[in-house]
Motif scaffolding. Structure first.
Motif, PDB file in Angstrom:
ATOM      1  N   GLN A   5      -5.308   2.398  -7.388  1.00 30.13           N
ATOM      2  CA  GLN A   5      -5.102   1.676  -6.140  1.00 30.13           C
ATOM      3  C   GLN A   5      -6.243   0.708  -5.871  1.00 30.13           C
ATOM      4  OE1 GLN A   5      -3.907   4.219  -2.747  1.00 30.13           O
ATOM      5  NE2 GLN A   5      -3.340   5.773  -4.238  1.00 30.13           N
ATOM      6  N   MET A  25      -5.968  -3.351  -5.352  1.00 35.33           N
ATOM      7  CA  MET A  25      -6.349  -3.898  -4.051  1.00 35.33           C
ATOM      8  C   MET A  25      -7.669  -4.672  -4.065  1.00 35.33           C
ATOM      9  SD  MET A  25      -3.700  -3.131  -2.405  1.00 35.33           S
ATOM     10  CE  MET A  25      -4.268  -3.880  -0.878  1.00 35.33           C
ATOM     11  N   GLU A  41       0.823  -1.216   0.000  1.00 34.86           N
ATOM     12  CA  GLU A  41       0.000   0.000   0.000  1.00 34.86           C
ATOM     13  C   GLU A  41       0.855   1.263   0.000  1.00 34.86           C
ATOM     14  OE1 GLU A  41      -4.389  -0.810   1.548  1.00 34.86           O
ATOM     15  OE2 GLU A  41      -2.952  -0.576   3.188  1.00 34.86           O
TER      16      GLU A  41
END
Length: 276
Positions: free
Chosen positions: A260, A264, A249
């Motif tokens: 992102q 994720m 992260e």
């Protein structure tokens, strides 16, 4: 949706799980959904993908049973004997399990040439009909063979586990990076950013060691074909769940919010055809 795309469950068996030696004593116990679920909630994950650790249909059935009883297990990457003459029949049988999303074989333990065997490739060719992915578990010295494999199956979705386990502890990157570039040029291959801390020194790794490897993976696969996986509980050999997560992260902070989110969870959701 945030998804941990790679983790394992097991009832520890010292005979079956002989790969877990005394240096890995932290893993010599049961790891089950009740152990993982609090970690996922704590880190805002809605679900996970359970991946086989033993090469048996019993393992696949075990994971599917756990998935049926635990809604946060969104999918299973199981094992079937892809080299068997009965692979079509076994795929047909397991097709009734909606949470079976893919298969994996522990190719890292096989002899050179395994991925080029006619019987193995016949098994791979059967997966497309059932919309199953294939997770590639290999070492860097097997990347050339993996490239030859995936080039033959343009309609099959492949997912490279653990970035092909680069030699982070030794700082070797040149040959691995060149082959990753070649593999990533094939559109139907994605890559899990997972299992990297255990390729470094378990007790003394530094986050800057991983940056050249992260850079290579994201340069090659982009944010559209990379997915996060914790490799829990194996990752406990080199830290805890939060340190494994924060390593990735922190690196991806350079990307946009939407990118992102892809890394994720959204990419895993799409690749494994996960329903909300």
């Amino acid at each position: 949706m945030r998804i941990d795309s790679h983790q394992h469950f097991w009832h520890f068996d010292p005979v079956r799980d002989s790969w877990i030696n005394e240096d890995m004593s932290v893993l010599q116990r049961d790891f089950l959904p009740k152990d993982l679920e609090p970690l996922l909630k704590e880190n805002n994950f809605e679900g996970c993908i359970a991946v086989q650790a033993d090469s048996s249909e019993k393992e696949t059935e075990f994971l599917l049973n756990l998935a049926e009883r635990n809604s946060f297990i969104k999918g299973v990457v199981g094992w079937l004997d892809l080299c068997s003459d009965t692979i079509e029949a076994r795929l047909e049988y397991f097709s009734k399990f909606e949470k079976l999303k893919g298969l994996r074989h522990i190719v890292q333990s096989e002899q050179k040439g395994f991925m080029l065997r006619a019987d193995f490739q016949r098994g791979i060719s059967a997966l497309e009909k059932y919309k199953l992915t294939y997770d590639i578990l290999i070492y860097p010295n097997q990347l050339e063979e993996a490239i030859l494999l995936v080039e033959k199956f343009s309609n099959q979705q492949f997912i490279l586990d653990h970035c092909a386990k680069p030699y982070i502890k030794d700082g070797k990157i040149k040959v691995w990076k060149s082959l990753i570039e070649e593999l990533s040029a094939i559109d139907n291959v994605a890559c899990k950013v997972s299992g990297l801390t255990t390729e470094a020194d378990w007790t003394s790794w530094q986050k800057q060691q991983f940056e050249p490897y992260f850079e290579a993976i994201f340069d090659c696969f982009g944010t559209e074909r990379t997915i996060f996986g914790s490799d829990w509980p194996v990752s406990l050999l080199a830290g805890n769940y939060s340190t494994t997560l924060s390593l990735v992260e922190n690196y991806i902070q350079k990307f946009t919010k939407s990118e992102q989110q892809q890394i994720m969870g959204l990419n895993a959701k799409n690749l494994y055809d996960i329903k909300d």
